[in-house]
Design a protein around this motif. Sequence first.
Motif, PDB file in Angstrom:
ATOM      1  N   ALA A 101      48.102   4.890  41.229  1.00 45.33           N
ATOM      2  CA  ALA A 101      46.885   4.195  40.805  1.00 45.33           C
ATOM      3  C   ALA A 101      46.979   3.750  39.353  1.00 45.33           C
ATOM      4  CB  ALA A 101      45.674   5.114  40.993  1.00 45.33           C
ATOM      5  N   MET A 102      47.708   4.511  38.546  1.00 45.99           N
ATOM      6  CA  MET A 102      47.873   4.149  37.135  1.00 45.99           C
ATOM      7  C   MET A 102      48.669   2.857  37.002  1.00 45.99           C
ATOM      8  SD  MET A 102      48.619   7.980  35.595  1.00 45.99           S
ATOM      9  CE  MET A 102      49.608   8.516  37.004  1.00 45.99           C
ATOM     10  N   GLU A 103      49.762   2.759  37.733  1.00 42.21           N
ATOM     11  CA  GLU A 103      50.551   1.530  37.692  1.00 42.21           C
ATOM     12  C   GLU A 103      49.726   0.339  38.175  1.00 42.21           C
ATOM     13  OE1 GLU A 103      54.875   0.088  39.217  1.00 42.21           O
ATOM     14  OE2 GLU A 103      53.395   0.502  40.784  1.00 42.21           O
ATOM     15  N   ALA A 104      48.963   0.527  39.248  1.00 44.38           N
ATOM     16  CA  ALA A 104      48.132  -0.557  39.784  1.00 44.38           C
ATOM     17  C   ALA A 104      47.182  -1.091  38.718  1.00 44.38           C
ATOM     18  CB  ALA A 104      47.354  -0.056  40.997  1.00 44.38           C
ATOM     19  N   THR A 105      46.663  -0.189  37.900  1.00 43.93           N
ATOM     20  CA  THR A 105      45.754  -0.573  36.813  1.00 43.93           C
ATOM     21  C   THR A 105      46.419  -1.574  35.871  1.00 43.93           C
ATOM     22  OG1 THR A 105      44.680   1.590  36.882  1.00 43.93           O
ATOM     23  CG2 THR A 105      44.425   0.303  34.854  1.00 43.93           C
ATOM     24  N   HIS A 106      47.638  -1.287  35.477  1.00 44.58           N
ATOM     25  CA  HIS A 106      48.332  -2.123  34.499  1.00 44.58           C
ATOM     26  C   HIS A 106      48.973  -3.351  35.131  1.00 44.58           C
ATOM     27  CE1 HIS A 106      47.562   0.789  31.375  1.00 44.58           C
ATOM     28  NE2 HIS A 106      47.904   1.728  32.236  1.00 44.58           N
ATOM     29  N   LEU A 107      49.318  -3.258  36.406  1.00 47.28           N
ATOM     30  CA  LEU A 107      49.803  -4.448  37.100  1.00 47.28           C
ATOM     31  C   LEU A 107      48.708  -5.501  37.144  1.00 47.28           C
ATOM     32  CD1 LEU A 107      51.802  -6.070  38.816  1.00 47.28           C
ATOM     33  CD2 LEU A 107      50.964  -4.808  40.828  1.00 47.28           C
ATOM     34  N   GLY A 108      47.479  -5.082  37.450  1.00 42.57           N
ATOM     35  CA  GLY A 108      46.368  -6.018  37.461  1.00 42.57           C
ATOM     36  C   GLY A 108      46.167  -6.673  36.112  1.00 42.57           C
ATOM     37  N   ALA A 109      46.244  -5.861  35.059  1.00 36.92           N
ATOM     38  CA  ALA A 109      46.093  -6.405  33.704  1.00 36.92           C
ATOM     39  C   ALA A 109      47.255  -7.339  33.365  1.00 36.92           C
ATOM     40  CB  ALA A 109      46.012  -5.265  32.690  1.00 36.92           C
ATOM     41  N   TRP A 110      48.463  -6.982  33.799  1.00 32.75           N
ATOM     42  CA  TRP A 110      49.645  -7.799  33.514  1.00 32.75           C
ATOM     43  C   TRP A 110      49.545  -9.171  34.196  1.00 32.75           C
ATOM     44  CZ3 TRP A 110      53.764  -6.965  30.317  1.00 32.75           C
ATOM     45  CH2 TRP A 110      54.835  -7.856  30.424  1.00 32.75           C
ATOM     46  N   MET A 111      48.979  -9.197  35.398  1.00 29.31           N
ATOM     47  CA  MET A 111      48.903 -10.446  36.163  1.00 29.31           C
ATOM     48  C   MET A 111      47.633 -11.236  35.866  1.00 29.31           C
ATOM     49  SD  MET A 111      51.764 -10.586  37.755  1.00 29.31           S
ATOM     50  CE  MET A 111      51.482 -11.911  38.937  1.00 29.31           C
ATOM     51  N   ALA A 112      46.829 -10.778  34.926  1.00 31.41           N
ATOM     52  CA  ALA A 112      45.611 -11.508  34.543  1.00 31.41           C
ATOM     53  C   ALA A 112      45.966 -12.932  34.122  1.00 31.41           C
ATOM     54  CB  ALA A 112      44.895 -10.782  33.411  1.00 31.41           C
ATOM     55  N   GLY A 113      45.138 -13.854  34.539  1.00 26.66           N
ATOM     56  CA  GLY A 113      45.360 -15.256  34.189  1.00 26.66           C
ATOM     57  C   GLY A 113      46.221 -16.002  35.190  1.00 26.66           C
ATOM     58  N   ARG A 114      46.826 -15.293  36.138  1.00 30.23           N
ATOM     59  CA  ARG A 114      47.665 -15.946  37.136  1.00 30.23           C
ATOM     60  C   ARG A 114      46.892 -16.121  38.443  1.00 30.23           C
ATOM     61  NH1 ARG A 114      52.743 -16.746  35.595  1.00 30.23           N
ATOM     62  NH2 ARG A 114      53.527 -15.577  33.766  1.00 30.23           N
ATOM     63  N   ASN A 115      47.415 -16.993  39.310  1.00 30.37           N
ATOM     64  CA  ASN A 115      46.696 -17.288  40.547  1.00 30.37           C
ATOM     65  C   ASN A 115      47.013 -16.254  41.627  1.00 30.37           C
ATOM     66  OD1 ASN A 115      49.117 -18.083  41.988  1.00 30.37           O
ATOM     67  ND2 ASN A 115      49.030 -20.039  40.864  1.00 30.37           N
ATOM     68  N   GLU A 116      46.289 -16.349  42.738  1.00 33.36           N
ATOM     69  CA  GLU A 116      46.409 -15.355  43.794  1.00 33.36           C
ATOM     70  C   GLU A 116      47.782 -15.378  44.455  1.00 33.36           C
ATOM     71  OE1 GLU A 116      44.073 -14.079  47.896  1.00 33.36           O
ATOM     72  OE2 GLU A 116      42.986 -15.101  46.293  1.00 33.36           O
ATOM     73  N   ASP A 117      48.381 -16.548  44.585  1.00 39.63           N
ATOM     74  CA  ASP A 117      49.716 -16.629  45.190  1.00 39.63           C
ATOM     75  C   ASP A 117      50.741 -15.866  44.350  1.00 39.63           C
ATOM     76  OD1 ASP A 117      48.792 -18.149  47.282  1.00 39.63           O
ATOM     77  OD2 ASP A 117      49.371 -20.073  46.390  1.00 39.63           O
ATOM     78  N   GLU A 118      50.631 -15.980  43.033  1.00 43.22           N
ATOM     79  CA  GLU A 118      51.555 -15.263  42.150  1.00 43.22           C
ATOM     80  C   GLU A 118      51.343 -13.755  42.254  1.00 43.22           C
ATOM     81  OE1 GLU A 118      52.352 -18.307  38.464  1.00 43.22           O
ATOM     82  OE2 GLU A 118      50.315 -17.499  38.676  1.00 43.22           O
ATOM     83  N   LEU A 119      50.087 -13.348  42.356  1.00 40.15           N
ATOM     84  CA  LEU A 119      49.798 -11.924  42.491  1.00 40.15           C
ATOM     85  C   LEU A 119      50.329 -11.396  43.820  1.00 40.15           C
ATOM     86  CD1 LEU A 119      48.551  -9.378  41.404  1.00 40.15           C
ATOM     87  CD2 LEU A 119      46.325 -10.151  42.217  1.00 40.15           C
ATOM     88  N   GLU A 120      50.154 -12.159  44.880  1.00 39.07           N
ATOM     89  CA  GLU A 120      50.670 -11.744  46.184  1.00 39.07           C
ATOM     90  C   GLU A 120      52.195 -11.632  46.151  1.00 39.07           C
ATOM     91  OE1 GLU A 120      49.150 -10.642  48.641  1.00 39.07           O
ATOM     92  OE2 GLU A 120      47.085 -11.375  48.549  1.00 39.07           O
ATOM     93  N   ASP A 121      52.831 -12.518  45.434  1.00 35.76           N
ATOM     94  CA  ASP A 121      54.286 -12.471  45.310  1.00 35.76           C
ATOM     95  C   ASP A 121      54.719 -11.217  44.553  1.00 35.76           C
ATOM     96  OD1 ASP A 121      56.989 -13.567  45.520  1.00 35.76           O
ATOM     97  OD2 ASP A 121      56.825 -13.950  43.362  1.00 35.76           O
ATOM     98  N   ALA A 122      53.997 -10.874  43.505  1.00 31.48           N
ATOM     99  CA  ALA A 122      54.310  -9.654  42.749  1.00 31.48           C
ATOM    100  C   ALA A 122      54.173  -8.420  43.630  1.00 31.48           C
ATOM    101  CB  ALA A 122      53.397  -9.550  41.534  1.00 31.48           C
ATOM    102  N   LEU A 123      53.111  -8.369  44.413  1.00 29.90           N
ATOM    103  CA  LEU A 123      52.904  -7.235  45.319  1.00 29.90           C
ATOM    104  C   LEU A 123      53.995  -7.177  46.383  1.00 29.90           C
ATOM    105  CD1 LEU A 123      49.024  -7.470  45.722  1.00 29.90           C
ATOM    106  CD2 LEU A 123      50.293  -5.585  44.650  1.00 29.90           C
ATOM    107  N   ARG A 124      54.448  -8.336  46.828  1.00 34.53           N
ATOM    108  CA  ARG A 124      55.528  -8.387  47.817  1.00 34.53           C
ATOM    109  C   ARG A 124      56.822  -7.797  47.234  1.00 34.53           C
ATOM    110  NH1 ARG A 124      59.801 -11.147  48.233  1.00 34.53           N
ATOM    111  NH2 ARG A 124      59.211 -12.558  46.530  1.00 34.53           N
ATOM    112  N   ILE A 125      57.131  -8.169  46.000  1.00 33.62           N
ATOM    113  CA  ILE A 125      58.330  -7.651  45.340  1.00 33.62           C
ATOM    114  C   ILE A 125      58.253  -6.131  45.201  1.00 33.62           C
ATOM    115  CG2 ILE A 125      59.618  -7.617  43.161  1.00 33.62           C
ATOM    116  CD1 ILE A 125      58.770 -10.570  42.793  1.00 33.62           C
ATOM    117  N   LEU A 126      57.108  -5.635  44.778  1.00 33.14           N
ATOM    118  CA  LEU A 126      56.947  -4.204  44.551  1.00 33.14           C
ATOM    119  C   LEU A 126      56.948  -3.405  45.848  1.00 33.14           C
ATOM    120  CD1 LEU A 126      54.177  -4.305  41.795  1.00 33.14           C
ATOM    121  CD2 LEU A 126      56.616  -3.873  41.461  1.00 33.14           C
ATOM    122  N   SER A 127      56.519  -4.031  46.945  1.00 34.81           N
ATOM    123  CA  SER A 127      56.418  -3.317  48.222  1.00 34.81           C
ATOM    124  C   SER A 127      57.780  -2.869  48.750  1.00 34.81           C
ATOM    125  CB  SER A 127      55.730  -4.194  49.266  1.00 34.81           C
ATOM    126  OG  SER A 127      56.534  -5.314  49.604  1.00 34.81           O
TER     127      SER A 127
END
Length: 350
Positions: free
Chosen positions: A162-188
Amino acid sequence: MQNEEKIVFLLSSFTIIRKVLTFMIRNANYSDIASIVEYLKSVPFDVSRTKLYSAKELYGDFTPDKPGLLDNCLDMQIYRHYLSKGKQTNDVKESMARTLHDHGVYVALGEFFRSHNYLKCIGVMGGHAMLRTDAKYRQIVFLTKQLTEQGFCMLSGGGPGAMEATHLGAWMAGRNEDELEDALRILSASPSFRDQSWLSTAFEVINKYPQTRYESLGIPTWLYGHEPSTPFATHIAKFFENSIRENHILTLPFGGIIYTPGSAGTMHEIFRDAEQNHYLSYGFSSPMIFLGTKFWTEEIPAYTLLLKLSERGKYKNLSLTLTDAPEEIIGQLLSFQSLVQEHPEAFMLQ
């Protein structure tokens, strides 16, 4: 830092002076001060540091294509030294070195909040074992992304789950949903921090989606050094003493704390937070928000207990919210900010 400034810094802690004097008096040999200085220079961490860590400093030249570099990075050097000396050490020189280091990180946190509004600092607490593929992980990422974009500074214990998720969200701030989905795909591809590629996939996201605009604060500890510090936190206050670290992750997010599913550590944090809100330890009470209705009323009914105790007057000054809806969390935090703006005199730290 100039030598004169380092000397002033070293002498700024009464605790350290007392330890030095005690050591010298007990040994009745003033030449031992030289061995103390040599020891402080020999440890793999800077006892006179006055700045927070970055992922680059902790992990050095580690990259996804060069995972072998992790063994020699600063973070691992310090952790190996920490274990070799004992998590609880009776060695006065080692104790002194750790205390000086932690004091410096404490000073650096003060500097951090000279340029960040402590009333807009939001903490997120939750389990370190939460998988990247967990629905709650995803929910935290989307929530903290929105909060960061609205001007909040996210804070966590700086580890995985949950701690990492907190900072991933902050890191991806300002980006669109497709980019966020791609980041989650990489991490999965590496769901658990125990997976060999957990850190590599994090840096893959960092390299693909660099961040220079938004900041977040992670506060990990070498006590749990087997849990890697998340590189998504732009500022890292890493301590040796977990008690100091726990105090900071609960007192610094004056804008409120969001509790996501966790276990023993999260339970400890809930009731420590409730205590300081009850006593108005810093002059006012901050929101306590529980994300996960079923979890916090059935699996671990901490919210139910606090609510009952609050209704009976056993706990006072608690602002409790239980929800499954991120938009409700954002609304509660913004409402608190409205109170701060309307009555700024009531939210001055004491």
